[in-house]
Design a protein around this motif. Structure first.
Motif, PDB file in Angstrom:
ATOM      1  N   SER A 168     -16.414  -5.856   3.806  1.00  0.00           N
ATOM      2  CA  SER A 168     -16.185  -4.432   3.519  1.00  0.00           C
ATOM      3  C   SER A 168     -17.083  -3.556   4.114  1.00  0.00           C
ATOM      4  CB  SER A 168     -16.235  -4.127   2.097  1.00  0.00           C
ATOM      5  OG  SER A 168     -17.656  -4.577   1.611  1.00  0.00           O
ATOM      6  N   SER A 169     -17.795  -3.925   4.936  1.00  0.00           N
ATOM      7  CA  SER A 169     -19.090  -3.103   5.813  1.00  0.00           C
ATOM      8  C   SER A 169     -18.274  -2.644   7.101  1.00  0.00           C
ATOM      9  CB  SER A 169     -20.157  -3.788   6.087  1.00  0.00           C
ATOM     10  OG  SER A 169     -19.964  -5.061   6.675  1.00  0.00           O
ATOM     11  N   ASN A 170     -17.199  -3.381   7.396  1.00  0.00           N
ATOM     12  CA  ASN A 170     -16.544  -2.765   8.842  1.00  0.00           C
ATOM     13  C   ASN A 170     -16.009  -1.375   8.811  1.00  0.00           C
ATOM     14  OD1 ASN A 170     -14.440  -2.573  10.748  1.00  0.00           O
ATOM     15  ND2 ASN A 170     -14.723  -4.977  10.917  1.00  0.00           N
ATOM     16  N   THR A 171     -16.672  -0.700   9.637  1.00  0.00           N
ATOM     17  CA  THR A 171     -16.270   0.749   9.634  1.00  0.00           C
ATOM     18  C   THR A 171     -14.934   1.027  10.387  1.00  0.00           C
ATOM     19  OG1 THR A 171     -17.451   1.139  11.820  1.00  0.00           O
ATOM     20  CG2 THR A 171     -18.805   1.126   9.901  1.00  0.00           C
ATOM     21  N   GLN A 172     -14.122   0.192  10.549  1.00  0.00           N
ATOM     22  CA  GLN A 172     -12.871   0.246  11.285  1.00  0.00           C
ATOM     23  C   GLN A 172     -11.959   0.524  10.077  1.00  0.00           C
ATOM     24  OE1 GLN A 172     -12.601   1.200  14.274  1.00  0.00           O
ATOM     25  NE2 GLN A 172     -14.700   0.497  14.770  1.00  0.00           N
ATOM     26  N   LEU A 173     -12.332   0.239   8.961  1.00  0.00           N
ATOM     27  CA  LEU A 173     -11.217   0.240   7.669  1.00  0.00           C
ATOM     28  C   LEU A 173     -11.242   1.756   7.094  1.00  0.00           C
ATOM     29  CD1 LEU A 173     -12.507  -3.168   5.895  1.00  0.00           C
ATOM     30  CD2 LEU A 173     -10.626  -2.870   7.690  1.00  0.00           C
ATOM     31  N   ALA A 174     -12.127   2.202   6.834  1.00  0.00           N
ATOM     32  CA  ALA A 174     -12.086   3.528   5.971  1.00  0.00           C
ATOM     33  C   ALA A 174     -11.448   4.544   6.655  1.00  0.00           C
ATOM     34  CB  ALA A 174     -13.597   3.823   5.381  1.00  0.00           C
ATOM     35  N   PRO A 175     -11.819   4.659   8.049  1.00  0.00           N
ATOM     36  CA  PRO A 175     -10.953   6.201   8.607  1.00  0.00           C
ATOM     37  C   PRO A 175      -9.607   6.087   8.690  1.00  0.00           C
ATOM     38  CG  PRO A 175     -13.119   5.498   9.872  1.00  0.00           C
ATOM     39  CD  PRO A 175     -12.526   4.218   8.885  1.00  0.00           C
ATOM     40  N   VAL A 176      -8.931   4.836   8.760  1.00  0.00           N
ATOM     41  CA  VAL A 176      -7.529   4.608   8.695  1.00  0.00           C
ATOM     42  C   VAL A 176      -6.939   4.701   7.327  1.00  0.00           C
ATOM     43  CG1 VAL A 176      -5.580   2.814   9.326  1.00  0.00           C
ATOM     44  CG2 VAL A 176      -7.502   2.877  10.675  1.00  0.00           C
ATOM     45  N   TYR A 177      -7.504   4.246   6.469  1.00  0.00           N
ATOM     46  CA  TYR A 177      -7.246   4.501   4.937  1.00  0.00           C
ATOM     47  C   TYR A 177      -7.298   5.903   4.538  1.00  0.00           C
ATOM     48  CZ  TYR A 177      -7.622   3.488  -0.039  1.00  0.00           C
ATOM     49  OH  TYR A 177      -7.492   3.376  -1.511  1.00  0.00           O
ATOM     50  N   ASN A 178      -8.397   6.567   4.995  1.00  0.00           N
ATOM     51  CA  ASN A 178      -8.251   8.006   4.607  1.00  0.00           C
ATOM     52  C   ASN A 178      -7.373   8.865   5.272  1.00  0.00           C
ATOM     53  OD1 ASN A 178     -10.617   7.255   3.129  1.00  0.00           O
ATOM     54  ND2 ASN A 178     -12.293   7.767   4.637  1.00  0.00           N
ATOM     55  N   GLN A 179      -7.078   8.346   6.667  1.00  0.00           N
ATOM     56  CA  GLN A 179      -6.284   9.401   7.390  1.00  0.00           C
ATOM     57  C   GLN A 179      -4.747   8.980   6.967  1.00  0.00           C
ATOM     58  OE1 GLN A 179      -6.891  10.253  11.373  1.00  0.00           O
ATOM     59  NE2 GLN A 179      -4.637   9.718  11.871  1.00  0.00           N
ATOM     60  N   SER A 180      -4.467   7.866   6.508  1.00  0.00           N
ATOM     61  CA  SER A 180      -3.294   7.824   5.705  1.00  0.00           C
ATOM     62  C   SER A 180      -2.874   8.527   4.348  1.00  0.00           C
ATOM     63  CB  SER A 180      -3.080   6.455   5.373  1.00  0.00           C
ATOM     64  OG  SER A 180      -3.113   5.594   6.772  1.00  0.00           O
ATOM     65  N   TYR A 181      -3.930   8.581   3.560  1.00  0.00           N
ATOM     66  CA  TYR A 181      -4.051   9.296   2.374  1.00  0.00           C
ATOM     67  C   TYR A 181      -4.029  10.961   2.655  1.00  0.00           C
ATOM     68  CZ  TYR A 181      -3.951   5.653  -1.136  1.00  0.00           C
ATOM     69  OH  TYR A 181      -3.749   4.435  -1.783  1.00  0.00           O
ATOM     70  N   SER A 182      -4.390  11.177   3.618  1.00  0.00           N
ATOM     71  CA  SER A 182      -4.440  12.726   4.038  1.00  0.00           C
ATOM     72  C   SER A 182      -3.154  13.008   4.645  1.00  0.00           C
ATOM     73  CB  SER A 182      -5.554  13.110   5.142  1.00  0.00           C
ATOM     74  OG  SER A 182      -5.277  14.473   5.773  1.00  0.00           O
ATOM     75  N   GLY A 183      -2.349  12.126   5.287  1.00  0.00           N
ATOM     76  CA  GLY A 183      -0.921  11.933   5.731  1.00  0.00           C
ATOM     77  C   GLY A 183      -0.003  12.175   4.397  1.00  0.00           C
ATOM     78  N   ILE A 184      -0.190  11.411   3.181  1.00  0.00           N
ATOM     79  CA  ILE A 184       0.528  11.502   1.937  1.00  0.00           C
ATOM     80  C   ILE A 184      -0.049  12.869   1.252  1.00  0.00           C
ATOM     81  CG2 ILE A 184       0.469  10.514  -0.196  1.00  0.00           C
ATOM     82  CD1 ILE A 184      -0.317   7.746   1.321  1.00  0.00           C
ATOM     83  N   GLU A 185      -1.009  13.267   1.390  1.00  0.00           N
ATOM     84  CA  GLU A 185      -1.344  14.674   0.657  1.00  0.00           C
ATOM     85  C   GLU A 185      -0.377  15.797   1.412  1.00  0.00           C
ATOM     86  OE1 GLU A 185      -3.421  17.828  -1.698  1.00  0.00           O
ATOM     87  OE2 GLU A 185      -2.788  15.544  -1.688  1.00  0.00           O
ATOM     88  N   ARG A 186      -0.564  15.542   2.597  1.00  0.00           N
ATOM     89  CA  ARG A 186       0.279  16.716   3.366  1.00  0.00           C
ATOM     90  C   ARG A 186       1.719  16.653   3.178  1.00  0.00           C
ATOM     91  NH1 ARG A 186      -2.652  16.876   9.438  1.00  0.00           N
ATOM     92  NH2 ARG A 186      -4.835  17.379   8.888  1.00  0.00           N
ATOM     93  N   SER A 187       2.173  15.427   2.870  1.00  0.00           N
ATOM     94  CA  SER A 187       3.754  15.227   2.548  1.00  0.00           C
ATOM     95  C   SER A 187       3.842  15.605   1.294  1.00  0.00           C
ATOM     96  CB  SER A 187       4.006  13.801   2.935  1.00  0.00           C
ATOM     97  OG  SER A 187       3.813  13.358   4.269  1.00  0.00           O
ATOM     98  N   ASN A 188       2.952  15.427   0.245  1.00  0.00           N
ATOM     99  CA  ASN A 188       3.006  15.872  -0.921  1.00  0.00           C
ATOM    100  C   ASN A 188       3.251  17.260  -1.220  1.00  0.00           C
ATOM    101  OD1 ASN A 188       3.327  13.185  -2.006  1.00  0.00           O
ATOM    102  ND2 ASN A 188       0.871  13.223  -2.754  1.00  0.00           N
ATOM    103  N   ILE A 189       2.524  18.040  -0.624  1.00  0.00           N
ATOM    104  CA  ILE A 189       2.546  19.379  -0.542  1.00  0.00           C
ATOM    105  C   ILE A 189       3.853  19.718  -0.107  1.00  0.00           C
ATOM    106  CG2 ILE A 189       1.525  21.604   0.362  1.00  0.00           C
ATOM    107  CD1 ILE A 189      -1.238  20.068   0.453  1.00  0.00           C
TER     108      ILE A 189
END
Length: 608
Positions: free
Chosen positions: A94-115
């Motif tokens: 879980s310390s791998n730093t390649q995980l959170a940015p992808v997860y976060n950007q996907s949810y940002s895309g979901i938020e934009r889509s939801n709006i």
């Protein structure tokens, strides 16, 4: 509520047609979704933007996450770095730093889509506008529904159960959501895509809305994506409750959905069909920066541009073959995969590149079998604009391809074979169409296609491997079939066999149809003799045959390369490939520490 944090394409510029409106930076919903189709379109473009860039399909989702599999290895060699190299090796924390940015950007895309999903149908123009205006807004609504589905699909197939949010964050009293069962998410996005189909135009109908064909989502996109998601909903996945790979008892319900969507697409060959040339798809359209393939084979692409880390891709510089002194080579074609292709399959020389281009940018030199790289995104094919010799640019504006029409044909055959306990004549015809194109259009070269259920399925398992090499399809296919463990174990064994000096024996895989016997026997060459060849000639890199014993003496004017045996198949393949893989664990990624810290309602699962 300001849109600056949720739908803005910050600093986004591109040569792509669908990205022509300027991004919005500080307007609230009442203005953006007031009386302007232009502003509403800009908001939807903001939802598209999260597909691109380093934390989207520009490199992480396309080239870090899909490996190792039985086709290719991810970057790394023998080095553990706790980052991208360890993702491919399944050595993940879980310390791998390649995980959170992808997860976060996907949810940002979901938020934009939801709006967009929440606001576009509320616009007065949605019901009172002209026929063209209403058509444009319906299309935008359908695009937003499809984008949200794609973001959730990518999250689920990589992380398993994740929080589901279907309204803008401003409407939620609590943003700390727990995980939602993936079946619930799948069912919701399958329903969304069905709705999107009724809103979106076909590819050739966009002119009536004042547009030209481009990379934007159309009806065919939604139908193809719905078929793919239905196959995953009906497939195996690693479950939180049991901790093992399972397939739900109602899986045939979802295979039926996939079958119907594929049938409807196959009935509209005026919209989507195969390009007659496999090579042309990649050279003339993807690498040629041309979204307008008249065949419509490219059903869903992620538009890249702007030469920035947030808007473009590193396709052709992170992967692919070296051109002059520039880049490429991070992903490696496995020797075992190379010999899954028979000698007449034209896809081999598109997927697998055993050479690099010299610094003169005209001639080439061959590579040993341990340095073959993927070739669908390659700098020497770039045009419109072409690659500038000597440029060290990391971003080449190359699109990521999410779905092609050949996927529709193969999903149709797979679903129908499963539902009817064996292939029909139309199933065999669909698979043959893909294989025949892969053999240069020559029907006589298509291998014999089995007519029993198990044999036909195993043929599809191999055919999908050959057709979709390096397109981030293979690992996820193996997971939904519950074949990843077998594939990794048998590939390891065969790599070790290929590294044995005498005899070299490759065991036919148990989980898919084998290639012709001449690709497996110990008469394969132990050496290849490279010749300098012009970039204008794709056909001749080596003097001797890839499928017959090599000459004992080095021919004049050639370079001797180790091919098979211990000197070629080294420890990178025999000990590093997927070395930390564990069944009922490695099929999904962990959540990052940063993600867990940000949301106390989340749990770490799957043995991480």
């Amino acid at each position: 509520m300001l849109l600056a944090m949720v739908i803005v394409a910050i600093g986004f510029t591109s040569c792509k047609k669908y990205l022509s409106p300027e991004p919005l930076s500080s307007f609230d919903n009442s203005l953006v979704f007031g009386n302007s189709v232009f502003f509403a379109k800009s908001a939807v473009i903001g939802a598209y933007n999260n597909l691109a860039g380093d934390y989207g399909y520009g490199i992480r989702i396309s080239m870090y996450y899909p490996y190792d599999s039985d086709e290719m290895m991810g970057a790394g060699g023998t080095t553990d770095d706790g980052e991208r190299r360890n993702i491919a090796r399944y050595y993940l924390f879980s310390s791998n730093t390649q995980l959170a940015p992808v997860y976060n950007q996907s949810y940002s895309g979901i938020e934009r889509s939801n709006i967009c999903i929440d606001n576009i149908p509320k616009m007065a123009l949605y019901t009172t506008g002209t026929t063209q205006v209403k058509g444009e807004l319906r299309r935008l609504y359908g695009e937003a529904l499809t984008l949200r589905a794609q973001y959730y699909f990518e999250l689920v197939r990589n992380f398993g159960d994740v929080p589901e949010q279907r309204v803008p964050s401003a409407q939620l009293p609590n943003l700390f959501l727990p995980k939602t069962d993936r079946d619930t998410i799948y069912n919701h996005i399958l329903a969304d895509l069905l709705q999107a189909e009724s809103l979106l135009p076909w590819r050739t109908e966009v002119a009536s809305l004042g547009d030209q064909p481009d990379e934007r989502i159309t009806k065919g996109t939604a139908k193809g994506l719905r078929a793919r998601i239905a196959m995953f909903r009906g497939g195996y996945s690693l479950r939180r409750a049991s901790g093992i790979m399972e397939r739900r008892a109602d899986y045939k319900t979802y295979y039926q959905i996939a079958l119907q969507e594929c049938q409807e697409l196959m009935a509209r060959r005026d919209q989507h069909t195969l390009n007659p040339s496999y090579k042309s798809v990649w050279k003339d359209y993807v690498c040629g920066h041309n979204a307008n393939d008249p065949s419509g084979e490219l059903m869903f692409q992620v538009a890249m541009g702007g030469q920035t880390a947030s808007t473009d891709s590193k396709l052709g510089t992170y992967n692919g073959t070296k051109f002059g002194t520039v880049g490429g080579g991070a992903l490696t074609i496995l020797p075992t995969y190379f010999y899954m292709f028979d000698s007449t399959d034209v896809r081999r020389d598109v997927v697998a590149v055993p050479y690099e281009t010299n610094t003169d940018l005209v001639t080439r030199k061959g590579h040993a079998i341990n340095a073959i790289v993927d070739g669908k995104w390659r700098k020497e094919w770039l045009s419109n604009p072409a690659f500038t010799p000597g440029s060290s640019a990391a971003n080449l504006g190359l699109n990521w391809v999410i779905q092609r029409f050949s996927d529709i044909l193969l999903m149709y055959a797979e679903a129908d074979n499963e539902l009817n306990n064996g292939p029909s004549a139309s199933d065999i015809a669909a698979v043959k169409e893909v294989s025949q194109r892969g053999h240069g259009g020559n029907a006589a070269l298509v291998p014999t296609i089995p007519t029993d259920k198990d044999g036909f399925f195993k043929f599809i398992v191999r055919e999908r491997m050959l057709e979709f090499g390096s397109e981030a399809v293979r690992k996820y296919d193996l997971i939904r079939w519950n074949l990843l463990t077998a594939a990794i174990n048998e590939t390891k064994a065969n790599l070790a066999n290929m590294g044995t000096a005498t005899p070299i024996a490759i065991t036919p895989p148990s989980y898919m149809a084998p290639p012709p016997a001449y690709c497996l026997v110990n008469t394969l060459p132990k050496f290849m003799y490279s010749i300098n060849t012009s970039t204008a000639d794709d056909s001749k890199i080596f003097l001797n045959s890839l499928y017959k014993p090599a000459p004992t003496a080095t021919p004049t004017g050639t370079t001797k390369l180790n091919w098979l045996g211990a000197s070629a198949i080294n420890s990178t393949f025999t000990t590093v490939f997927a070395y930390a893989y564990k069944p009922n664990h490695s099929e999904l990624l962990p959540l990052a520490n940063a993600t867990l810290s940000a949301n106390s309602a989340l749990t770490q699962d799957y043995g991480y």
